[in-house]
Design a protein around this motif. Sequence first.
Motif, mmCIF file in Angstrom:
data_model
loop_
_atom_site.group_PDB
_atom_site.id
_atom_site.type_symbol
_atom_site.label_atom_id
_atom_site.label_comp_id
_atom_site.label_asym_id
_atom_site.label_seq_id
_atom_site.Cartn_x
_atom_site.Cartn_y
_atom_site.Cartn_z
ATOM 1 N N PRO A 106 77.890 -64.948 4.804
ATOM 2 C CA PRO A 106 77.331 -66.011 3.965
ATOM 3 C C PRO A 106 76.002 -66.555 4.483
ATOM 4 O O PRO A 106 75.135 -66.942 3.700
ATOM 5 N N THR A 107 75.820 -66.567 5.816
ATOM 6 C CA THR A 107 74.558 -67.062 6.374
ATOM 7 C C THR A 107 73.402 -66.151 5.988
ATOM 8 O O THR A 107 72.326 -66.623 5.586
ATOM 9 N N VAL A 108 73.603 -64.858 6.097
ATOM 10 C CA VAL A 108 72.546 -63.909 5.723
ATOM 11 C C VAL A 108 72.248 -63.998 4.230
ATOM 12 O O VAL A 108 71.088 -63.965 3.810
ATOM 13 N N ARG A 109 73.297 -64.153 3.401
ATOM 14 C CA ARG A 109 73.071 -64.276 1.958
ATOM 15 C C ARG A 109 72.273 -65.537 1.647
ATOM 16 O O ARG A 109 71.374 -65.528 0.800
ATOM 17 N N CYS A 110 72.608 -66.641 2.340
ATOM 18 C CA CYS A 110 71.876 -67.888 2.130
ATOM 19 C C CYS A 110 70.418 -67.733 2.562
ATOM 20 O O CYS A 110 69.500 -68.195 1.870
ATOM 21 N N TYR A 111 70.193 -67.052 3.677
ATOM 22 C CA TYR A 111 68.823 -66.810 4.160
ATOM 23 C C TYR A 111 68.056 -65.949 3.165
ATOM 24 O O TYR A 111 66.889 -66.215 2.856
ATOM 25 N N ALA A 112 68.707 -64.910 2.655
ATOM 26 C CA ALA A 112 68.051 -64.033 1.686
ATOM 27 C C ALA A 112 67.670 -64.794 0.423
ATOM 28 O O ALA A 112 66.574 -64.612 -0.120
ATOM 29 N N ASP A 113 68.568 -65.663 -0.059
ATOM 30 C CA ASP A 113 68.254 -66.479 -1.240
ATOM 31 C C ASP A 113 67.068 -67.394 -0.959
ATOM 32 O O ASP A 113 66.196 -67.594 -1.812
ATOM 33 N N ALA A 114 67.031 -67.950 0.244
ATOM 34 C CA ALA A 114 65.968 -68.895 0.590
ATOM 35 C C ALA A 114 64.613 -68.215 0.675
ATOM 36 O O ALA A 114 63.583 -68.834 0.394
ATOM 37 N N THR A 115 64.597 -66.957 1.068
ATOM 38 C CA THR A 115 63.315 -66.242 1.257
ATOM 39 C C THR A 115 62.927 -65.400 0.047
ATOM 40 O O THR A 115 61.901 -64.728 0.079
ATOM 41 N N ARG A 116 63.731 -65.456 -1.004
ATOM 42 C CA ARG A 116 63.490 -64.580 -2.157
ATOM 43 C C ARG A 116 62.126 -64.821 -2.807
ATOM 44 O O ARG A 116 61.493 -63.910 -3.312
#
Length: 352
Positions: A106-116
Amino acid sequence: MSLKSFARALPDPVKTAIKATRDSTGLALVRLFSSNGFLSSLYYCFISREFYREHRAVLLGRLQFARLMRSKGENDAFLRRNVHRLEKGLIMRPRRSTFAEDYIGPTVRCYADATRAGVINGQQRWAGDVLTDYFSAVGSTPRIDSAKQAFAGTQSVDETSRRVPYPHSQLPQCPVSYDELMVLFRRRRSVRWYLDKPVSNELIEQAVRAAALAPSACNRQPFRFYVSNDPAKAADVAKCAGGTAGFHDNLPCVIAVVGDLGCYPEARDRHVVYIDGSLAAMQLMLALESLGLSSCSINWPDVEAKERQLAKKLGLAYYERTVMLLAVGYADPTGGIPYSDKKTEKDLIVYN
């Protein structure tokens, strides 16, 4: 005749007797309902509604957190907390070969969403740097490998200035002695009388940069500073608080420290907004003092009518709770300062 007018017309002995009866009855109820947790809950459900705003605010905060988790944008508090947890795992002695399996995906998914969006801010750069070090340090498991593969497709890391855990020896030397620090503490008094001189936004922003360095549980920083930097607006905000009637029209600037319960998925963390907000507020006041600005923390008790009034003026969501108000300005040198005798270390320390 209204009830208030009727009450005012009563003789003083009658009013005293009524008040004594009311107080003794209230204390008897408290004594009865405080005998266990269940009865205490009944008391605050049927007899007193003093906690109902907090109850609803906590629930709405949990819903807000869930909405942010379901969205494709950045959940600031979730990312901050988990990256901080990764940092603590990286500095452990001895460091475990694998850790954070239950939340790394979930942390990586949240990071990916934030940097999209492609624009990397400071928080995202810090998250990316820590995640890079994490995947370089941990061993292989199916969940870690899956998260590592997902992370490989995100933004690249800037190697020129990495934001990762570092040894204590890299901290700057402390240039302030204890005696010098005590001078600052003695200068920071609660000032209620100010010069008719505007406070620049630049100085406030400078002080907030210092306040942002205050400790915060899991680095969530669940607060914001709502600045009313105009005498009319400052007075309007200060009037919401009790005890300001004599001086609110003298305030050039008022800052509301506001906590965000939407940063937490569990009710157990509901008090952290007050702890973290107060730590930041104290650091803010000391920073203001170092910049030539005086301040006064204004008590903010939990009074429903006042909460609604201030929330409307500031445009707060229900799950945002005011921690305190701060008056800010240039002190009038002729204005009085209460002596406010303080307790000593002997009064305050309990050695266990």
